[in-house]
Design an enzyme around this catalytic site. Structure first.
Site, PDB file in Angstrom:
ATOM      1  N   ARG A 164     -53.122  -6.845  -8.644  1.00  0.00           N
ATOM      2  CA  ARG A 164     -52.565  -7.488  -9.849  1.00  0.00           C
ATOM      3  C   ARG A 164     -53.278  -7.018 -11.123  1.00  0.00           C
ATOM      4  NH1 ARG A 164     -49.602  -9.000  -6.250  1.00  0.00           N
ATOM      5  NH2 ARG A 164     -48.562 -11.032  -6.088  1.00  0.00           N
ATOM      6  N   SER A 238     -46.871 -17.335  -8.396  1.00  0.00           N
ATOM      7  CA  SER A 238     -48.287 -17.668  -8.174  1.00  0.00           C
ATOM      8  C   SER A 238     -48.971 -17.853  -9.520  1.00  0.00           C
ATOM      9  CB  SER A 238     -49.001 -16.524  -7.449  1.00  0.00           C
ATOM     10  OG  SER A 238     -48.360 -16.211  -6.255  1.00  0.00           O
ATOM     11  N   GLU A 334     -53.262 -15.668 -12.829  1.00  0.00           N
ATOM     12  CA  GLU A 334     -52.589 -14.369 -12.890  1.00  0.00           C
ATOM     13  C   GLU A 334     -51.558 -14.428 -14.020  1.00  0.00           C
ATOM     14  OE1 GLU A 334     -50.217 -12.280  -9.982  1.00  0.00           O
ATOM     15  OE2 GLU A 334     -48.959 -14.001  -9.683  1.00  0.00           O
TER      16      GLU A 334
END
Ligand code: EPU
Length: 338
Positions: A164, A238, A334
């Site tokens: 990520r 998420s 994130e």
């Protein structure tokens, strides 16, 4: 090209949050982007590029310029016996693009089906799901330097992809606008179905010899069973990244929590699912006002309707603090908090 003022960002973020942009402009070409960057009135103010709005938490009005990316277009630029190189505008909707590649008979991104957002965000955070990350098919990208307006090509190495992560989230943050991405896709399918859920779902679907379409269908089925549809329940997928901790710290935790799920990494590190840590702290399915942690996937924070970005952010901070207290692990968002 119209510059809008005090423009609502409600239709542009999957959390379904109300926040206004002081200035808002939609760009459909590199020329239009340059025009915006050179606009005397807009110069020097804070700005951000808005893609699909699926990885953003708006906590307040934005006193600056929001540039909505509508740079579209898909083009085959090269082909050999085994591969096709597809150059895609960064404003293309990711999932439609995945379906398009499947229709073309190409494989490589079927495991990334149903991920919300646009092409441009894919390299930005090296999107990943079910054992595949964008970097597996990434060839290069073009980005406009937000200071000079010049186009620069970035190779895969220059993007510094990680979990990520990319250079666009770290040292070059805010400096470039990605305008196109070239992916190298396979003519002969190369399946990656080792991820447990995919195998199980294909078995349930009674598919013994997978096709690219079948793998995509399986991924869609899994995602739909676990992840809330933002059109129904505001969310941003998420919320936190899965933390990576030193093996020694993991071993100590495992002694207390023998069932802790884990994914060993190189360099004596271990990845632990943040969803599990959050669930263990009692947050899964818990509602706080109009927000909460989702009942099927603790890692997903949701807006039950009428929540503010500040409330969701406060929930994230509370979850972060309790995970730190119980496990000594810091989980980091994130999602981009604005
Ligand atoms: N788990 C729990 N409780 C939960 C959720 C998860 O115990 O409420 C544990 C389970 O042990 C499960 C494990 O966590 O086996 C992993 O869960 P899952 O397969 O749902 O994946 P994840 O690690 O929570 C990551 C990505 C997702 C991606 C899935 C599938 C991150 C931050 N998230 O989630 O990506 O779809 O893997 O590959 O890496 C996103 O980035 O928005 C996203 C949805």
């Amino acid at each position: 090209m119209t510059i809008l003022e005090h423009h609502s960002l409600l239709p542009y973020n999957t959390f379904g949050l109300e926040a206004k942009a002081r200035y808002f402009v939609e760009v459909a070409s590199i020329e239009e982007l340059r025009e915006v960057l050179n606009n005397e009135r807009l110069k020097g103010m804070p700005r951000f590029i808005l893609g699909g709005g699926s990885n953003i938490l708006l906590t307040k009005d934005f006193d600056g310029l929001v540039i909505k990316n509508s740079l579209n277009g898909i083009e085959t630029i090269k082909e050999d016996d085994d591969h096709v190189w597809l150059k895609c505008g960064s404003g293309e909707a990711w999932h439609s693009l995945v379906l398009h590649t499947i229709e073309l008979g190409l494989s490589g991104i079927e495991n990334l089906s149903l991920i919300p957002g646009q092409m441009g965000a894919a390299p930005m955070q090296n999107i990943g799901a079910y054992g595949v990350e964008l970097e597996a098919v990434f060839e290069s990208l073009e980005a406009v330097d937000m200071n000079t307006g010049e186009v620069r090509v970035f190779t895969k190495d220059e993007c510094l992809f990680g979990y990520r992560e990319s250079v666009f989230k770290t040292t070059l943050k805010g400096q470039y606008c990605i305008v196109s991405v070239t992916m190298r896709l396979n003519k002969l399918p190369k399946f990656n179905i080792s991820y447990g859920d995919i195998k199980r779902t294909l078995d349930d679907m009674r598919i013994w010899e997978p096709t690219v379409k079948a793998v995509s269908d399986a991924v869609i089925k899994i995602r739909q069973s676990k992840l809330p549809d933002p059109k129904v329940l505001g969310n941003s997928g998420s919320f936190f990244k899965n933390p990576e901790i030193p093996k020694a710290q993991f071993d100590a935790l495992q002694a207390y929590y023998p069932l802790i799920p884990n994914f060993p990494l190189p360099n004596e590190m271990v990845k632990v699912p943040a969803g599990w840590l959050i669930e263990q702290c009692g947050w899964k399915g818990k509602r706080v006002g109009n927000t909460g942690s989702h009942s099927q996937q603790a890692l997903v924070l949701v807006n039950y309707g009428g929540a503010t970005g500040a409330e969701i952010y406060q929930l994230a901070l509370d979850i972060q603090a309790s995970v730190k207290e119980k496990f000594g692990i810091t989980i980091v968002p994130e999602v981009n908090v604005v």
